[in-house]
Design a protein around this motif. Structure first.
Motif, PDB file in Angstrom:
ATOM      1  N   ARG A   5      10.216  -6.111 -16.342  1.00 18.23           N
ATOM      2  CA  ARG A   5      10.294  -6.013 -14.890  1.00 18.23           C
ATOM      3  C   ARG A   5      10.082  -7.378 -14.254  1.00 18.23           C
ATOM      4  N   MET A   6      10.793  -7.619 -13.173  1.00 17.11           N
ATOM      5  CA  MET A   6      10.731  -8.910 -12.494  1.00 17.11           C
ATOM      6  C   MET A   6       9.698  -8.850 -11.370  1.00 17.11           C
ATOM      7  N   PRO A   7       8.896  -9.908 -11.195  1.00 18.12           N
ATOM      8  CA  PRO A   7       7.902  -9.916 -10.109  1.00 18.12           C
ATOM      9  C   PRO A   7       8.503  -9.611  -8.747  1.00 18.12           C
ATOM     10  N   ILE A   8       9.712 -10.117  -8.482  1.00 20.99           N
ATOM     11  CA  ILE A   8      10.343  -9.888  -7.180  1.00 20.99           C
ATOM     12  C   ILE A   8      10.601  -8.405  -6.946  1.00 20.99           C
ATOM     13  N   GLU A   9      10.750  -7.626  -8.019  1.00 19.98           N
ATOM     14  CA  GLU A   9      10.942  -6.182  -7.883  1.00 19.98           C
ATOM     15  C   GLU A   9       9.605  -5.444  -7.869  1.00 19.98           C
ATOM     16  N   ILE A  10       8.673  -5.874  -8.721  1.00 27.06           N
ATOM     17  CA  ILE A  10       7.354  -5.231  -8.762  1.00 27.06           C
ATOM     18  C   ILE A  10       6.662  -5.338  -7.407  1.00 27.06           C
ATOM     19  N   GLU A  11       6.793  -6.495  -6.763  1.00 25.70           N
ATOM     20  CA  GLU A  11       6.092  -6.774  -5.505  1.00 25.70           C
ATOM     21  C   GLU A  11       6.996  -6.657  -4.288  1.00 25.70           C
ATOM     22  N   SER A  12       8.137  -6.035  -4.429  1.00 22.65           N
ATOM     23  CA  SER A  12       9.114  -5.965  -3.347  1.00 22.65           C
ATOM     24  C   SER A  12       8.624  -5.081  -2.201  1.00 22.65           C
ATOM     25  N   PRO A  13       9.157  -5.302  -0.985  1.00 25.36           N
ATOM     26  CA  PRO A  13       8.777  -4.440   0.141  1.00 25.36           C
ATOM     27  C   PRO A  13       9.016  -2.963  -0.114  1.00 25.36           C
ATOM     28  N   GLU A  14      10.117  -2.640  -0.806  1.00 25.96           N
ATOM     29  CA  GLU A  14      10.385  -1.217  -1.054  1.00 25.96           C
ATOM     30  C   GLU A  14       9.377  -0.608  -2.016  1.00 25.96           C
ATOM     31  N   GLU A  15       8.819  -1.419  -2.940  1.00 28.75           N
ATOM     32  CA  GLU A  15       7.776  -0.916  -3.833  1.00 28.75           C
ATOM     33  C   GLU A  15       6.441  -0.808  -3.098  1.00 28.75           C
ATOM     34  N   MET A  16       6.175  -1.768  -2.195  1.00 29.45           N
ATOM     35  CA  MET A  16       4.950  -1.711  -1.399  1.00 29.45           C
ATOM     36  C   MET A  16       4.969  -0.532  -0.445  1.00 29.45           C
ATOM     37  N   GLY A  17       6.157  -0.232   0.078  1.00 30.48           N
ATOM     38  CA  GLY A  17       6.298   0.789   1.112  1.00 30.48           C
ATOM     39  C   GLY A  17       6.516   0.136   2.464  1.00 30.48           C
ATOM     40  N   ASN A 314      -5.003 -16.375  -1.654  1.00 28.51           N
ATOM     41  CA  ASN A 314      -5.676 -15.934  -0.428  1.00 28.51           C
ATOM     42  C   ASN A 314      -4.746 -16.037   0.778  1.00 28.51           C
ATOM     43  N   PHE A 315      -3.892 -17.058   0.779  1.00 29.92           N
ATOM     44  CA  PHE A 315      -2.945 -17.247   1.882  1.00 29.92           C
ATOM     45  C   PHE A 315      -2.033 -16.026   2.018  1.00 29.92           C
ATOM     46  N   TYR A 316      -1.409 -15.616   0.934  1.00 24.91           N
ATOM     47  CA  TYR A 316      -0.509 -14.465   0.983  1.00 24.91           C
ATOM     48  C   TYR A 316      -1.271 -13.173   1.265  1.00 24.91           C
ATOM     49  N   GLN A 317      -2.463 -13.055   0.708  1.00 27.09           N
ATOM     50  CA  GLN A 317      -3.274 -11.858   0.928  1.00 27.09           C
ATOM     51  C   GLN A 317      -3.674 -11.731   2.398  1.00 27.09           C
ATOM     52  N   ASN A 318      -4.081 -12.862   2.994  1.00 24.42           N
ATOM     53  CA  ASN A 318      -4.472 -12.834   4.406  1.00 24.42           C
ATOM     54  C   ASN A 318      -3.296 -12.522   5.321  1.00 24.42           C
ATOM     55  N   LEU A 319      -2.134 -13.061   4.990  1.00 21.23           N
ATOM     56  CA  LEU A 319      -0.951 -12.742   5.795  1.00 21.23           C
ATOM     57  C   LEU A 319      -0.714 -11.238   5.845  1.00 21.23           C
ATOM     58  N   PHE A 320      -0.836 -10.601   4.692  1.00 26.96           N
ATOM     59  CA  PHE A 320      -0.552  -9.171   4.629  1.00 26.96           C
ATOM     60  C   PHE A 320      -1.688  -8.339   5.207  1.00 26.96           C
ATOM     61  N   GLU A 321      -2.926  -8.616   4.791  1.00 23.93           N
ATOM     62  CA  GLU A 321      -4.044  -7.761   5.186  1.00 23.93           C
ATOM     63  C   GLU A 321      -4.373  -7.884   6.663  1.00 23.93           C
ATOM     64  N   ARG A 322      -4.200  -9.066   7.242  1.00 24.38           N
ATOM     65  CA  ARG A 322      -4.585  -9.286   8.632  1.00 24.38           C
ATOM     66  C   ARG A 322      -3.430  -9.082   9.615  1.00 24.38           C
ATOM     67  N   HIS A 323      -2.209  -9.287   9.141  1.00 27.79           N
ATOM     68  CA  HIS A 323      -1.082  -9.229  10.069  1.00 27.79           C
ATOM     69  C   HIS A 323       0.065  -8.328   9.594  1.00 27.79           C
ATOM     70  N   GLY A 324      -0.078  -7.707   8.424  1.00 28.98           N
ATOM     71  CA  GLY A 324       0.999  -6.875   7.912  1.00 28.98           C
ATOM     72  C   GLY A 324       2.270  -7.657   7.642  1.00 28.98           C
ATOM     73  N   LEU A 325       2.110  -8.950   7.308  1.00 33.28           N
ATOM     74  CA  LEU A 325       3.243  -9.860   7.127  1.00 33.28           C
ATOM     75  C   LEU A 325       3.469 -10.137   5.651  1.00 33.28           C
ATOM     76  N   VAL A 326       4.712 -10.038   5.200  1.00 38.12           N
ATOM     77  CA  VAL A 326       5.053 -10.381   3.826  1.00 38.12           C
ATOM     78  C   VAL A 326       6.162 -11.432   3.826  1.00 38.12           C
ATOM     79  N   VAL A 327       6.027 -12.374   2.891  1.00 34.58           N
ATOM     80  CA  VAL A 327       7.063 -13.362   2.602  1.00 34.58           C
ATOM     81  C   VAL A 327       7.309 -13.328   1.092  1.00 34.58           C
ATOM     82  N   GLY A 328       8.244 -14.134   0.612  1.00 32.83           N
ATOM     83  CA  GLY A 328       8.551 -14.161  -0.821  1.00 32.83           C
ATOM     84  C   GLY A 328       7.841 -15.322  -1.502  1.00 32.83           C
ATOM     85  N   PRO A 329       6.712 -15.082  -2.192  1.00 32.99           N
ATOM     86  CA  PRO A 329       5.983 -16.188  -2.833  1.00 32.99           C
ATOM     87  C   PRO A 329       6.806 -16.858  -3.923  1.00 32.99           C
ATOM     88  N   GLY A 330       6.494 -18.119  -4.193  1.00 32.09           N
ATOM     89  CA  GLY A 330       7.273 -18.910  -5.137  1.00 32.09           C
ATOM     90  C   GLY A 330       7.406 -18.306  -6.513  1.00 32.09           C
TER      91      GLY A 330
END
Length: 366
Positions: A5-17, A314-330
């Protein structure tokens, strides 16, 4: 085949919900269209086996948009992911060498790996404006690559091939008698691609297209393989018949309805994307902690955070937990996490503005 499985699929928005996400800057496509927007009536569609190569009327329309192409050189598949899988597995065998532009969308890396190929990376760099290094391409060819895989417009950087690049690649194709696979899934997205479909240039060149990214139709899973090589086209069709036989008639009917009014749909979709691109440009001008080469094609870019002593997790975690924001990490692209893919074609202008502001705010606080 050795599947992982690819990280981009495991962590994708559709997998997160999607219901858990407030601002989605990880999405790499245009916002999805509805059947109502397309004006499609599916009530009379028979749920039957369809033409194995794909709906003839749709293949004819696709071929007619490009010089010197015939509908029989167009194969419809179950999304670009299937098109890439068919192409790689039809040409490559275990132990073959394949040149891959890097970074790249995961399928272009993981399918050859699953086959057991040796990957020879053709590295792009931010310092060189993500331009294709033709010397690296030739070095890979001298190393015995059987296939070269190039994405243009490029995912995740948004760079594109130039006319000079195309002419140079044509010379290399003839010199080394090698196949080139061009992932052109973004060719109609946001910008106008200034050259014909690349498969129309040489019989050893194969193009893959998608109805997902630039057309906002990922749910119908329609991809395209285009090749002028008759022997390859027979293999591609045989592979499709083993995997899927034919495309679902409902999906092909929707794709045809879109393509019949393609220009008007694209005008509306791309107008919104260009508006969002200007928002991105304005933010980058005022954000010195982000280094970014603006895209020349597609709906994504690949900026780098130039900050010291910064915990990226922590940067990506804070984006999501505090603002519900997701981007594509490197790491989605086998790159360090101080790079991130930003998709600017999917969100509304208001959400893109807020999302970019939140990125700056989290950097302020860390």
């Amino acid at each position: 085949m050795d599947y992982h499985r690819m990280p981009i699929e495991i962590e994708s928005p559709e997998e997160m919900g999607y219901d858990k996400i407030e601002i989605n800057l990880a999405e790499s496509s245009a916002f999805e269209l509805s059947l109502e927007e397309l004006g499609v009536d599916l009530s009379q569609i028979k749920l039957e086996y369809t033409h194995h190569r794909g709906l003839p009327a749709l293949r004819e329309l696709i071929a007619s948009n490009h010089i010197a192409l015939h509908p029989d050189q167009v194969l419809l598949t179950g999304g670009a992911a299937m098109a890439l899988f068919i192409t790689y597995t039809s040409i490559l065998n275990k132990g073959d060498k394949v040149g891959i532009v890097f970074p790249n969308y995961s399928s272009n890396l993981q399918v050859p790996k699953a086959i057991g190929c040796e990957l020879l990376k053709i590295n792009l760099s931010l310092g060189d404006n993500w331009r294709l290094d033709l010397d690296q391409v030739e070095l890979v060819l001298k190393s015995g690559a059987k296939l070269i895989s190039i994405t243009s417009p490029h995912n995740p950087t948004g760079n594109t091939l130039s006319h000079d690049d195309i002419h140079a690649l044509l010379k290399l194709t003839d010199l080394y008698d090698v196949y080139f696979l061009f992932d052109e899934t973004y060719r109609d997205a946001c910008f106008i691609t200034p050259y014909s479909i690349l498969a129309s240039y040489h019989r050893n060149w194969i193009s893959v297209l998608s109805f997902s990214k630039g057309y906002g139709l990922p749910g119908i899973r329609i991809g395209v393989i285009i090749s002028q090589c008759e022997s390859l086209n027979k293999k591609f069709l045989a592979a499709k018949e083993m995997i899927q036989i034919c495309n679902p008639p409902l999906e092909e009917a929707i794709a045809l309805a879109f393509y019949q009014k393609r220009e008007s749909h694209l005008q509306r979709i791309n107008a919104g994307a260009m508006q969002n691109l200007q928002i991105l440009k304005n933010w980058l001008i005022n954000e010195p902690r982000i280094k970014c080469i603006l895209p020349l094609g597609g709906l994504v870019c690949f900026p780098k955070l130039v900050v010291k002593e910064f915990e990226m997790g922590n940067f990506y975690q804070n984006l999501f937990e505090r603002h519900g924001l997701v981007v594509g990490p490197g790491h989605w692209f086998d790159m360090p996490d101080d790079y991130m893919r930003l998709g600017f074609g999917y969100p509304t202008a208001e959400k893109l503005n807020r999302g970019l502001h939140y990125i700056s705010t989290i950097m302020d606080e860390m």
